[in-house]
Design a protein around this motif. Structure first.
Motif, PDB file in Angstrom:
ATOM      1  N   ALA A  11       0.826  -1.209   0.000  1.00  0.00           N
ATOM      2  CA  ALA A  11       0.000   0.000   0.000  1.00  0.00           C
ATOM      3  C   ALA A  11       0.855   1.251   0.000  1.00  0.00           C
ATOM      4  CB  ALA A  11      -0.915   0.013   1.225  1.00  0.00           C
ATOM      5  N   PHE A  12       2.140   1.107   0.342  1.00  0.00           N
ATOM      6  CA  PHE A  12       3.040   2.251   0.372  1.00  0.00           C
ATOM      7  C   PHE A  12       3.585   2.510  -1.031  1.00  0.00           C
ATOM      8  CE2 PHE A  12       4.399   0.780   4.852  1.00  0.00           C
ATOM      9  CZ  PHE A  12       3.161   1.142   5.324  1.00  0.00           C
ATOM     10  N   ALA A  13       4.080   3.692  -1.222  1.00  0.00           N
ATOM     11  CA  ALA A  13       4.781   3.982  -2.466  1.00  0.00           C
ATOM     12  C   ALA A  13       6.025   3.119  -2.542  1.00  0.00           C
ATOM     13  CB  ALA A  13       5.167   5.461  -2.510  1.00  0.00           C
ATOM     14  N   ALA A  14       6.453   2.805  -3.760  1.00  0.00           N
ATOM     15  CA  ALA A  14       7.612   1.943  -3.935  1.00  0.00           C
ATOM     16  C   ALA A  14       8.810   2.518  -3.203  1.00  0.00           C
ATOM     17  CB  ALA A  14       7.936   1.807  -5.419  1.00  0.00           C
ATOM     18  N   GLY A  15       9.500   1.634  -2.474  1.00  0.00           N
ATOM     19  CA  GLY A  15      10.714   2.043  -1.788  1.00  0.00           C
ATOM     20  C   GLY A  15      10.500   2.600  -0.406  1.00  0.00           C
ATOM     21  N   THR A  16       9.248   2.751   0.050  1.00  0.00           N
ATOM     22  CA  THR A  16       9.039   3.355   1.357  1.00  0.00           C
ATOM     23  C   THR A  16       9.031   2.342   2.472  1.00  0.00           C
ATOM     24  OG1 THR A  16       6.639   3.227   1.111  1.00  0.00           O
ATOM     25  CG2 THR A  16       7.711   5.261   0.409  1.00  0.00           C
ATOM     26  N   CYS A  17       8.996   1.057   2.176  1.00  0.00           N
ATOM     27  CA  CYS A  17       8.978   0.058   3.238  1.00  0.00           C
ATOM     28  C   CYS A  17       9.936  -1.061   2.885  1.00  0.00           C
ATOM     29  CB  CYS A  17       7.569  -0.488   3.431  1.00  0.00           C
ATOM     30  SG  CYS A  17       7.471  -1.696   4.755  1.00  0.00           S
ATOM     31  N   HIS A  18      10.779  -1.442   3.836  1.00  0.00           N
ATOM     32  CA  HIS A  18      11.852  -2.373   3.551  1.00  0.00           C
ATOM     33  C   HIS A  18      11.363  -3.754   3.187  1.00  0.00           C
ATOM     34  CE1 HIS A  18      10.865  -3.813   7.530  1.00  0.00           C
ATOM     35  NE2 HIS A  18      11.601  -4.865   7.280  1.00  0.00           N
ATOM     36  N   ALA A  19      10.122  -4.156   3.566  1.00  0.00           N
ATOM     37  CA  ALA A  19       9.701  -5.541   3.420  1.00  0.00           C
ATOM     38  C   ALA A  19       8.950  -5.813   2.133  1.00  0.00           C
ATOM     39  CB  ALA A  19       8.830  -5.927   4.616  1.00  0.00           C
ATOM     40  N   ARG A  71       5.440   2.468   8.786  1.00  0.00           N
ATOM     41  CA  ARG A  71       6.893   2.404   8.600  1.00  0.00           C
ATOM     42  C   ARG A  71       7.608   2.460   9.944  1.00  0.00           C
ATOM     43  NH1 ARG A  71       5.933   5.938   4.181  1.00  0.00           N
ATOM     44  NH2 ARG A  71       6.558   7.739   5.433  1.00  0.00           N
ATOM     45  N   HIS A  72       7.155   3.380  10.804  1.00  0.00           N
ATOM     46  CA  HIS A  72       7.773   3.476  12.128  1.00  0.00           C
ATOM     47  C   HIS A  72       7.595   2.169  12.897  1.00  0.00           C
ATOM     48  CE1 HIS A  72       8.457   7.546  11.214  1.00  0.00           C
ATOM     49  NE2 HIS A  72       7.415   8.115  11.795  1.00  0.00           N
ATOM     50  N   TRP A  73       6.386   1.599  12.832  1.00  0.00           N
ATOM     51  CA  TRP A  73       6.130   0.380  13.592  1.00  0.00           C
ATOM     52  C   TRP A  73       6.958  -0.790  13.065  1.00  0.00           C
ATOM     53  CZ3 TRP A  73       4.356  -4.477  12.315  1.00  0.00           C
ATOM     54  CH2 TRP A  73       4.160  -5.334  13.406  1.00  0.00           C
ATOM     55  N   LEU A  74       7.094  -0.908  11.753  1.00  0.00           N
ATOM     56  CA  LEU A  74       7.897  -1.995  11.198  1.00  0.00           C
ATOM     57  C   LEU A  74       9.344  -1.907  11.673  1.00  0.00           C
ATOM     58  CD1 LEU A  74       6.490  -2.150   7.560  1.00  0.00           C
ATOM     59  CD2 LEU A  74       6.358  -3.971   9.269  1.00  0.00           C
ATOM     60  N   ALA A  75       9.869  -0.692  11.793  1.00  0.00           N
ATOM     61  CA  ALA A  75      11.230  -0.529  12.312  1.00  0.00           C
ATOM     62  C   ALA A  75      11.301  -0.971  13.771  1.00  0.00           C
ATOM     63  CB  ALA A  75      11.678   0.921  12.172  1.00  0.00           C
ATOM     64  N   GLU A  76      10.272  -0.628  14.561  1.00  0.00           N
ATOM     65  CA  GLU A  76      10.228  -1.061  15.961  1.00  0.00           C
ATOM     66  C   GLU A  76      10.176  -2.582  16.047  1.00  0.00           C
ATOM     67  OE1 GLU A  76       6.811   0.823  17.618  1.00  0.00           O
ATOM     68  OE2 GLU A  76       7.541   2.851  17.221  1.00  0.00           O
ATOM     69  N   ARG A  77       9.352  -3.186  15.191  1.00  0.00           N
ATOM     70  CA  ARG A  77       9.248  -4.647  15.191  1.00  0.00           C
ATOM     71  C   ARG A  77      10.584  -5.291  14.848  1.00  0.00           C
ATOM     72  NH1 ARG A  77       6.991  -7.573  10.056  1.00  0.00           N
ATOM     73  NH2 ARG A  77       9.070  -6.825   9.479  1.00  0.00           N
ATOM     74  N   ASP A  78      11.229  -4.799  13.797  1.00  0.00           N
ATOM     75  CA  ASP A  78      12.504  -5.385  13.382  1.00  0.00           C
ATOM     76  C   ASP A  78      13.546  -5.287  14.491  1.00  0.00           C
ATOM     77  OD1 ASP A  78      11.309  -5.905  10.987  1.00  0.00           O
ATOM     78  OD2 ASP A  78      12.595  -4.602   9.782  1.00  0.00           O
ATOM     79  N   ALA A  79      13.599  -4.125  15.160  1.00  0.00           N
ATOM     80  CA  ALA A  79      14.575  -3.952  16.238  1.00  0.00           C
ATOM     81  C   ALA A  79      14.283  -4.901  17.391  1.00  0.00           C
ATOM     82  CB  ALA A  79      14.563  -2.506  16.724  1.00  0.00           C
ATOM     83  N   SER A  80      13.006  -5.071  17.728  1.00  0.00           N
ATOM     84  CA  SER A  80      12.633  -5.958  18.827  1.00  0.00           C
ATOM     85  C   SER A  80      12.971  -7.410  18.505  1.00  0.00           C
ATOM     86  CB  SER A  80      11.132  -5.817  19.116  1.00  0.00           C
ATOM     87  OG  SER A  80      10.734  -6.670  20.162  1.00  0.00           O
ATOM     88  N   VAL A  81      12.651  -7.836  17.286  1.00  0.00           N
ATOM     89  CA  VAL A  81      12.942  -9.215  16.886  1.00  0.00           C
ATOM     90  C   VAL A  81      14.448  -9.453  16.833  1.00  0.00           C
ATOM     91  CG1 VAL A  81      12.766 -10.885  15.004  1.00  0.00           C
ATOM     92  CG2 VAL A  81      10.775  -9.525  15.650  1.00  0.00           C
ATOM     93  N   ALA A  82      15.189  -8.506  16.263  1.00  0.00           N
ATOM     94  CA  ALA A  82      16.641  -8.666  16.163  1.00  0.00           C
ATOM     95  C   ALA A  82      17.278  -8.763  17.545  1.00  0.00           C
ATOM     96  CB  ALA A  82      17.244  -7.503  15.382  1.00  0.00           C
ATOM     97  N   ARG A 306      18.822   6.163   7.094  1.00  0.00           N
ATOM     98  CA  ARG A 306      18.626   4.874   6.431  1.00  0.00           C
ATOM     99  C   ARG A 306      18.488   3.745   7.452  1.00  0.00           C
ATOM    100  NH1 ARG A 306      23.157   1.899   2.683  1.00  0.00           N
ATOM    101  NH2 ARG A 306      22.006  -0.032   2.289  1.00  0.00           N
ATOM    102  N   TYR A 307      19.325   3.777   8.476  1.00  0.00           N
ATOM    103  CA  TYR A 307      19.349   2.686   9.452  1.00  0.00           C
ATOM    104  C   TYR A 307      18.076   2.642  10.288  1.00  0.00           C
ATOM    105  CZ  TYR A 307      21.281  -0.482  12.980  1.00  0.00           C
ATOM    106  OH  TYR A 307      21.505  -1.545  13.819  1.00  0.00           O
ATOM    107  N   GLU A 308      17.517   3.794  10.627  1.00  0.00           N
ATOM    108  CA  GLU A 308      16.347   3.795  11.509  1.00  0.00           C
ATOM    109  C   GLU A 308      15.137   3.131  10.868  1.00  0.00           C
ATOM    110  OE1 GLU A 308      14.209   7.143  12.629  1.00  0.00           O
ATOM    111  OE2 GLU A 308      13.816   7.827  10.594  1.00  0.00           O
ATOM    112  N   ARG A 309      15.118   3.012   9.546  1.00  0.00           N
ATOM    113  CA  ARG A 309      13.993   2.349   8.881  1.00  0.00           C
ATOM    114  C   ARG A 309      14.027   0.840   9.076  1.00  0.00           C
ATOM    115  NH1 ARG A 309      11.241   5.008   3.911  1.00  0.00           N
ATOM    116  NH2 ARG A 309      11.398   7.215   4.443  1.00  0.00           N
ATOM    117  N   SER A 310      15.203   0.292   9.280  1.00  0.00           N
ATOM    118  CA  SER A 310      15.332  -1.133   9.588  1.00  0.00           C
ATOM    119  C   SER A 310      16.587  -1.307  10.428  1.00  0.00           C
ATOM    120  CB  SER A 310      15.420  -1.970   8.313  1.00  0.00           C
ATOM    121  OG  SER A 310      15.459  -3.353   8.629  1.00  0.00           O
ATOM    122  N   PRO A 311      16.480  -1.060  11.741  1.00  0.00           N
ATOM    123  CA  PRO A 311      17.668  -1.016  12.599  1.00  0.00           C
ATOM    124  C   PRO A 311      18.178  -2.393  12.985  1.00  0.00           C
ATOM    125  CG  PRO A 311      15.708  -0.518  13.873  1.00  0.00           C
ATOM    126  CD  PRO A 311      15.255  -0.696  12.454  1.00  0.00           C
TER     127      PRO A 311
END
Length: 442
Positions: A11-19, A71-82, A306-311
């Motif tokens: 649903a996001f514009a191309a390139g706005t979400c890492h997944a 986008r913010h939440w996906l970054a939070e999720r990735d950081a928590s899982v990592a 760049r890093y904060e989008r997928s930390p």
């Protein structure tokens, strides 16, 4: 099997979400593989996709805010899982680690009707200033129909202005330097409180006021016991409420309330607010012979954005060849060796952010921790070892970013440049009524 966190990101514009666009047959990152390895998490991901699509459909006026917040939440999720994978290698993910249940509840809560007086608070949110960290106090300052009870210091039981019953007397016998009571003209209820420890754990004994008497009442569920939050009482319109405020990240504020019903507090309710944020310089510096270093500030800020989008480890990596690869491999080996920047199993020896005698992260937490990661960074024609992570002091961690660059000189790592990047809360994006959390137990 295609997991829906990817589908909803379309649903996001191309390139706005890492997944965007990955399926479990092509999972490449540790986070993707961990999600795909759990049927339960994948099923929750499907629920999340449905909830997100429903939110976009039901709230077309909030589409941009929803996409930014996702986008913010996906970054939070990735950081928590990592972080979980680093601490628990080989163990399957739990739903709360990946943060799906709370996110699904929030998206569905966008359609929920807020109970009194949260409905009044929610209606007033457009008046909330950017950067707010206390919704009721800031609404009161903005002239809304909100009044926050003052906290009156109380270190001597003789100064207590009421006649206490047995339970309140016991609380008064345990006063310390952090103790006090709450005062608001015309408020029929108050509490004796104290706040202890570095985790700011609250102890509260609420009481109703009958003339000059203070008669203890049962505490709201969220008050017993509670840490890393801020307790209070307030009047919203004509309603008196007990409040619990938490700010778990720059992107989120939670307001829990329980309404006074004459002789007791009613059920708990919670409003979650989600915010945008901005990256702001907290100072940069270079080794004395390389000052000034505005050019490093530009490089570091771009890396942080760049890093904060997928930390997670690998986000800032890139292929290296020839001499650059040989040099970087040597830097990595030195950084991970005993006595290096982040030696495995020696967390007590993590370095602080170099400041070169300048005002870099002044007054902030500036110790690196075990979530920090290395990456190649080019600066003034040289491939250096970049080091990025959050600021730490002991067990406490903030949300800001610290970046530094290092080179090898005579076999020893030396700092070349550094920057502190503040993550500052911005404007409100969304708010939703969510289930009140279960009371904590200590």
């Amino acid at each position: 099997m295609r997991i829906t966190a990817t589908v909803l990101s379309l649903a996001f514009a191309a390139g706005t979400c890492h997944a965007a666009g990955f399926d479990c047959g092509k999972a490449s990152t540790a986070v993707e593989k961990a999600i795909c390895a759990s049927p339960a998490i994948s099923a929750l991901d499907g629920e999340l996709g449905e909830a997100f699509r429903a939110a976009l459909k039901n709230h077309p006026d909030k589409a941009d805010a929803l996409k930014t917040d996702q986008r913010h939440w996906l970054a939070e999720r990735d950081a928590s899982v990592a972080a979980y994978l680093g601490d628990h290698p080989g163990k399957p993910l739990a739903a709360d680690v990946a943060r799906y249940p709370t996110r699904i509840a929030f998206l569905r809560g966008l359609d929920a009707k807020a109970p009194k007086p949260l409905d009044t608070v929610q209606a007033l949110l457009p008046r909330l200033p950017k950067g707010s960290d206390d919704v009721l106090a800031d609404l009161a300052k903005a002239g809304a129909s909100v009044a926050v009870a003052a906290e009156v210091s109380l270190d001597d039981a003789k100064a207590f202005p009421f006649e206490p019953d047995a339970a309140v007397t016991k609380a008064l016998a345990e006063l310390d330097a952090s103790s006090g009571y709450r005062k608001l003209d015309g408020m029929p209820v108050s509490s004796v409180f104290s706040v202890g420890g570095t985790a700011s754990c609250w102890t509260e004994v609420p009481f109703r006021i009958e003339g000059r008497k203070a008669i203890a009442v049962d505490a709201p569920g969220a008050w017993a016991p509670d840490c890393m939050s801020r307790h209070g009482m307030a009047r919203v319109g004509s309603d008196i409420i007990a409040t619990v405020l938490s700010n778990p990240s720059p992107d989120e504020m939670n307001l829990g309330i329980s309404r006074w019903e004459g002789t007791r507090f009613g059920p708990d309710a919670q409003l979650t607010m989600r915010f945008d944020h901005a990256l702001v310089s907290g100072g940069s510096a270079c080794a004395p012979k390389q000052s000034p270093c505005e050019d490093f500030a530009a490089v570091a800020m771009a890396a942080a954005a760049r890093y904060e989008r997928s930390p997670v480890q690998g986000t800032l990596d890139r292929p290296l060849k020839g001499a650059a690869k040989v040099s970087y491999d040597a830097l990595l080996a030195a950084a991970r060796a005993p006595g290096g920047l982040a030696p495995k199993g020696e967390s007590a020896t993590f370095r602080d952010l170099p400041d070169f005698g300048g005002a870099v992260g002044e007054g902030m937490m500036t110790g690196y921790g075990d979530e920090a990661t290395f990456f190649p960074i080019d600066f003034r024609g040289e491939t250096l070892l970049g080091y990025i992570g959050h600021g730490h002091v002991g067990w406490r961690v903030n949300d800001d970013w610290m970046l530094s660059a290092w080179r090898l000189k005579a076999g020893t790592l030396e700092p070349v440049a550094s920057m502190y990047v503040k993550v500052e809360r911005g404007a409100l994006l969304l708010s939703a009524v969510v289930p009140a959390p279960e009371p904590q137990s200590l």
